[in-house]
Design an enzyme around this catalytic site. Sequence first.
Site, PDB file in Angstrom:
ATOM      1  N   GLU A 128       0.842  -1.210   0.000  1.00 40.37           N
ATOM      2  CA  GLU A 128       0.000   0.000   0.000  1.00 40.37           C
ATOM      3  C   GLU A 128       0.876   1.259   0.000  1.00 40.37           C
ATOM      4  O   GLU A 128       0.567   2.244  -0.664  1.00 40.37           O
ATOM      5  CB  GLU A 128      -0.906   0.016   1.236  1.00 40.37           C
ATOM      6  CG  GLU A 128      -2.097  -0.916   1.156  1.00 40.37           C
ATOM      7  CD  GLU A 128      -3.176  -0.404   0.227  1.00 40.37           C
ATOM      8  OE1 GLU A 128      -2.903  -0.268  -0.971  1.00 40.37           O
ATOM      9  OE2 GLU A 128      -4.297  -0.147   0.690  1.00 40.37           O
ATOM     10  N   THR A 181      -6.193   8.824  -3.904  1.00 45.27           N
ATOM     11  CA  THR A 181      -6.283   8.642  -2.447  1.00 45.27           C
ATOM     12  C   THR A 181      -5.579   9.793  -1.734  1.00 45.27           C
ATOM     13  O   THR A 181      -6.079  10.306  -0.732  1.00 45.27           O
ATOM     14  CB  THR A 181      -5.648   7.289  -2.038  1.00 45.27           C
ATOM     15  OG1 THR A 181      -6.379   6.249  -2.680  1.00 45.27           O
ATOM     16  CG2 THR A 181      -5.700   7.072  -0.538  1.00 45.27           C
TER      17      THR A 181
END
Length: 307
Positions: A128, A181
Amino acid sequence: MDYLKIFSPATVANVSCGFDSMGFAVDAVGDEMSFTKTSSKGVKITNITGANLTYDIDKNAASAVVQKMLNDAKADFGVALTIHKGFKPGSGLGSSAASAAGAAFGANKLLGNRYNNLELTKFAMYGEEVACGSQIADNVAAAIYGGFILVRSYNPLEIVKLPVPKELRVVAIHPQVEIKTKDARDVLPANVPLKNAITQWANVGGLVSGLFTDDYQLISNSLVDLVAEPARKSFIPFFDDVKTNAVKAGALGAGISGSGPTIFALCKGDKSAENVYKSIQETYAKTAIDFTIFTSKVNAEGIKILE
Ligand code: HSE
């Protein structure tokens, strides 16, 4: 084991009240990945389909995780990897998480199950970070553990697997707009007023309790987000209309999936999910924005071995 093929699920992070600390896996949508042991050391990606992602092994979330795990385990073999993306990156459905979690799971199988789920989550969090710059656990833990999860603590990492009420269904619409994001995190408030914080943690408690007791009304009452949703919803065209219409059509609640733009609605039972699906679809069909939409059960077991 020298070869395996897996399904790694899409995931809905936050689940309204649980920003960065709750998530669940979906059953209907996810990636397929294969892992083949090679005698030459190192990782290579031999094929990526379904999305235009980098083959650079240090920059691709999946290969970066496999490489890190092989190094950690001092493996005397390498891995050839294929990735088929079943859903679009940047959807808010944990695309990089599905790759990173799948990679950790697959490489671990080739290593003879050396690592437990918590350790796999830590490896996947590294993926991530490679993909979006933050070591967030909610999506990757949901993919690895399956069902609902609570990230009880980040330091030290503690993941709690929560039960899934049998009739729970999710409807999710992915409007084809791009939200990074990082941008969605940049707009978050630096501070939360105490009154809102109280509401938020009370709702997390309510949601967790509702999942344990199959109390759909309590789940519904708890699907409220005073932290991320107010800051982020303006990124998502017609968010309020979708949410209002989903709830009118019988959804237990609706919110932003992860950092968006996907909007999810939780429902009790297939009939209700069907009504909510229609209502959300009609809402968006009136707009000029393309979208995809699906209904799914919650995936209770996480990543699955296909071959
Ligand atoms: N919890 C994260 C967020 C999920 O909402 O920013 C996206 O990675």
